[in-house]
Scaffold this motif. Structure first.
Motif, PDB file in Angstrom:
ATOM      1  N   SER A  48      82.234 -71.613 -27.318  1.00  0.00           N
ATOM      2  CA  SER A  48      80.939 -72.164 -26.912  1.00  0.00           C
ATOM      3  C   SER A  48      79.806 -71.496 -27.691  1.00  0.00           C
ATOM      4  N   ILE A  49      79.928 -70.188 -27.906  1.00  0.00           N
ATOM      5  CA  ILE A  49      78.923 -69.462 -28.696  1.00  0.00           C
ATOM      6  C   ILE A  49      78.943 -69.945 -30.148  1.00  0.00           C
ATOM      7  N   TYR A  50      80.148 -70.105 -30.709  1.00  0.00           N
ATOM      8  CA  TYR A  50      80.260 -70.616 -32.078  1.00  0.00           C
ATOM      9  C   TYR A  50      79.575 -71.977 -32.204  1.00  0.00           C
ATOM     10  N   LEU A  51      79.850 -72.857 -31.247  1.00  0.00           N
ATOM     11  CA  LEU A  51      79.287 -74.202 -31.306  1.00  0.00           C
ATOM     12  C   LEU A  51      77.776 -74.190 -31.115  1.00  0.00           C
ATOM     13  N   ALA A  52      77.278 -73.281 -30.274  1.00  0.00           N
ATOM     14  CA  ALA A  52      75.832 -73.165 -30.076  1.00  0.00           C
ATOM     15  C   ALA A  52      75.160 -72.748 -31.383  1.00  0.00           C
ATOM     16  N   ILE A  53      75.750 -71.776 -32.072  1.00  0.00           N
ATOM     17  CA  ILE A  53      75.216 -71.331 -33.363  1.00  0.00           C
ATOM     18  C   ILE A  53      75.294 -72.466 -34.379  1.00  0.00           C
ATOM     19  N   PHE A  54      76.432 -73.158 -34.372  1.00  0.00           N
ATOM     20  CA  PHE A  54      76.628 -74.274 -35.308  1.00  0.00           C
ATOM     21  C   PHE A  54      75.574 -75.348 -35.098  1.00  0.00           C
ATOM     22  N   LEU A  55      75.346 -75.717 -33.837  1.00  0.00           N
ATOM     23  CA  LEU A  55      74.365 -76.755 -33.529  1.00  0.00           C
ATOM     24  C   LEU A  55      72.952 -76.318 -33.910  1.00  0.00           C
ATOM     25  N   PHE A  56      72.668 -75.039 -33.761  1.00  0.00           N
ATOM     26  CA  PHE A  56      71.328 -74.530 -34.051  1.00  0.00           C
ATOM     27  C   PHE A  56      71.015 -74.625 -35.539  1.00  0.00           C
ATOM     28  N   TYR A  57      72.016 -74.350 -36.392  1.00  0.00           N
ATOM     29  CA  TYR A  57      71.763 -74.311 -37.832  1.00  0.00           C
ATOM     30  C   TYR A  57      72.221 -75.569 -38.570  1.00  0.00           C
ATOM     31  N   ALA A  58      72.850 -76.504 -37.869  1.00  0.00           N
ATOM     32  CA  ALA A  58      73.334 -77.717 -38.524  1.00  0.00           C
ATOM     33  C   ALA A  58      72.190 -78.665 -38.846  1.00  0.00           C
ATOM     34  N   SER A  59      72.430 -79.536 -39.809  1.00  0.00           N
ATOM     35  CA  SER A  59      71.448 -80.582 -40.111  1.00  0.00           C
ATOM     36  C   SER A  59      71.385 -81.561 -38.944  1.00  0.00           C
ATOM     37  N   LYS A  60      70.333 -82.364 -38.932  1.00  0.00           N
ATOM     38  CA  LYS A  60      70.159 -83.304 -37.820  1.00  0.00           C
ATOM     39  C   LYS A  60      71.345 -84.249 -37.697  1.00  0.00           C
ATOM     40  N   LYS A  61      71.826 -84.752 -38.815  1.00  0.00           N
ATOM     41  CA  LYS A  61      72.948 -85.685 -38.809  1.00  0.00           C
ATOM     42  C   LYS A  61      74.224 -85.010 -38.299  1.00  0.00           C
ATOM     43  N   LEU A  62      74.502 -83.805 -38.790  1.00  0.00           N
ATOM     44  CA  LEU A  62      75.696 -83.082 -38.376  1.00  0.00           C
ATOM     45  C   LEU A  62      75.590 -82.647 -36.914  1.00  0.00           C
ATOM     46  N   ARG A  63      74.395 -82.283 -36.479  1.00  0.00           N
ATOM     47  CA  ARG A  63      74.189 -81.893 -35.083  1.00  0.00           C
ATOM     48  C   ARG A  63      74.477 -83.068 -34.155  1.00  0.00           C
ATOM     49  N   LEU A  64      74.019 -84.240 -34.552  1.00  0.00           N
ATOM     50  CA  LEU A  64      74.232 -85.432 -33.730  1.00  0.00           C
ATOM     51  C   LEU A  64      75.715 -85.787 -33.656  1.00  0.00           C
ATOM     52  N   SER A  65      76.410 -85.709 -34.781  1.00  0.00           N
ATOM     53  CA  SER A  65      77.845 -86.030 -34.792  1.00  0.00           C
ATOM     54  C   SER A  65      78.643 -85.016 -33.971  1.00  0.00           C
ATOM     55  N   THR A  66      78.216 -83.749 -33.990  1.00  0.00           N
ATOM     56  CA  THR A  66      78.890 -82.714 -33.209  1.00  0.00           C
ATOM     57  C   THR A  66      78.688 -82.949 -31.715  1.00  0.00           C
ATOM     58  N   ILE A  67      77.477 -83.317 -31.337  1.00  0.00           N
ATOM     59  CA  ILE A  67      77.193 -83.603 -29.928  1.00  0.00           C
ATOM     60  C   ILE A  67      78.022 -84.801 -29.454  1.00  0.00           C
ATOM     61  N   LYS A  68      78.126 -85.823 -30.295  1.00  0.00           N
ATOM     62  CA  LYS A  68      78.940 -86.991 -29.954  1.00  0.00           C
ATOM     63  C   LYS A  68      80.399 -86.603 -29.772  1.00  0.00           C
ATOM     64  N   LEU A  69      80.890 -85.737 -30.658  1.00  0.00           N
ATOM     65  CA  LEU A  69      82.280 -85.285 -30.583  1.00  0.00           C
ATOM     66  C   LEU A  69      82.527 -84.479 -29.315  1.00  0.00           C
ATOM     67  N   LEU A  70      81.592 -83.594 -28.995  1.00  0.00           N
ATOM     68  CA  LEU A  70      81.705 -82.799 -27.770  1.00  0.00           C
ATOM     69  C   LEU A  70      81.698 -83.682 -26.526  1.00  0.00           C
ATOM     70  N   LEU A  71      80.832 -84.659 -26.510  1.00  0.00           N
ATOM     71  CA  LEU A  71      80.744 -85.552 -25.354  1.00  0.00           C
ATOM     72  C   LEU A  71      82.014 -86.387 -25.204  1.00  0.00           C
ATOM     73  N   SER A  72      82.517 -86.915 -26.315  1.00  0.00           N
ATOM     74  CA  SER A  72      83.693 -87.794 -26.246  1.00  0.00           C
ATOM     75  C   SER A  72      84.964 -87.031 -25.897  1.00  0.00           C
TER      76      SER A  72
END
Length: 258
Positions: free
Chosen positions: A84-108
Motif C-alpha cells: 500500500s505504501i509502494y502504491l501510494a508513492i507510485f500514485l504520487f509521482y506517476a503521470s496523470k495518465k498512469l495514475r488514472l490507469s493505476t486507480i482503475k486497476l486497483l478498483l477493478s
C-alpha cells in the motif's frame, strides 16, 4: 507426533516470514530512485497491485481457516502495509495518465474483484466449503503468478545474458518457496504447499540457466528501455540500458510467499 509436526511447521513458517519480509522490502531501492527523480520513469504499477491482491487473498484465507494461520496473517499483513505504501508513492509521482490507469486497476481488482469474491464466499458458502473455495482461488492465482518467470527465462535465452536474472534473487526466491512448501505440507495445507512446488521448480531452472549463460556473450536486442515482470509473485524490476551494463533488479510483494 502431531505436536512434533506442528512444531516443525512453525519453524518453516517463521523462516518463511523472515525471508518474505526481506522480499517485500527489496523494491525499496526502486522507490528511492522514484523519490529522488520525482518520477515513476516508466515503471508499471501492475506488479504492486497484484502483490497487494495476493496478500489480501491470503489474509482472507487465513482468517477463514483460523487454525495454525498466525504466520500467514503476520507476513501478509506486513505485505498489505508495504505494498500500500509502494502504491501510494507510485500514485504520487506517476503521470496523470498512469495514475488514472493505476486507480482503475486497483478498483477493478482489489476493490470490486476482491469484494465480489468476499461477498460471494461469505453468503453462498459455509464452513469447509467456503475454505476450499478460497483455497482454490489462492492456489490458482499463485500458480498463474509463479509461471511468470517463464518470460524471464525466455529473455535470458534470447539475449544470452543473465543480467535480467540475478543468481542471488533466484536463490532466495527458491529458498522462500521451500520454506512455505514444507509449512503447508506439514500442516497438510495443500493450498499453501502446491503452488510453492512450482516456485521451487522455476527457481531451480533459473539458477541452472544462470550457470549456463553467466559467461556467454550477450546479444543486444532492440527492446523498450524498461520492463517489469512478476517472478513467483514477486516483483522484478528490470532496466534495459543501451549498453549491456549491470541492471537493477529487485523483488517485492510476495504473497507471503505462500
Amino acid at each position: 507426533m502431531a505436536m512434533h509436526r506442528e512444531s516443525w511447521a512453525f519453524v518453516f513458517g517463521l523462516l518463511g516470514n523472515i525471508i518474505s519480509f526481506g522480499v517485500f522490502l527489496a523494491p525499496l531501492p526502486t522507490f528511492y530512485q522514484i523519490y529522488k527523480k520525482k518520477s515513476t520513469e516508466g515503471f508499471q504499477s501492475l506488479p504492486y497491485v497484484v502483490a497487494l491482491f495476493s496478500a489480501m487473498l491470503w489474509i482472507y484465507y487465513a482468517f477463514v481457516k483460523r487454525e495454525a494461520a498466525l504466520l500467514l496473517i503476520t507476513i501478509n499483513t506486513f505485505g498489505i502495509v508495504v505494498e500500500s505504501i509502494y502504491l501510494a508513492i507510485f500514485l504520487f509521482y506517476a503521470s496523470k495518465k498512469l495514475r488514472l490507469s493505476t486507480i482503475k486497476l486497483l478498483l477493478s481488482l482489489n476493490v470490486f474483484g476482491f469484494g465480489a469474491m468476499l461477498l460471494s464466499t461469505l453468503y453462498l458458502s459455509k464452513g469447509a466449503t467456503r475454505l476450499a473455495i478460497i483455497g482454490w482461488i489462492c492456489l490458482v492465482f499463485n500458480i498463474s503468478v509463479f509461471a511468470a518467470p517463464l518470460f524471464i527465462i525466455r529473455r535470458v535465452i534470447k539475449t544470452r545474458s543473465v543480467e535480467y536474472m540475478p543468481f542471488t534473487l533466484s536463490l532466495f526466491l527458491t529458498i522462500n518457496a521451500v520454506m512455505w512448501f514444507f509449512y503447508g505440507l506439514l500442516l497438510k495445507d495443500y493450498y499453501v504447499a502446491l503452488p510453492n512446488t512450482l516456485g521451487f521448480l522455476f527457481g531451480i531452472i533459473q539458477m541452472v540457466m544462470y550457470l549456463i549463460y553467466r559467461n556467454a556473450t550477450p546479444v543486444a536486442l532492440e527492446e523498450p528501455v524498461k520492463a517489469q515482470e512478476l517472478n513467483g509473485s514477486h516483483i522484478i524490476d528490470v532496466k534495459k540500458m543501451g549498453t549491456m551494463d549491470p541492471n537493477h533488479a529487485t523483488t517485492g510483494g510476495a504473497v507471503a510467499k505462500v
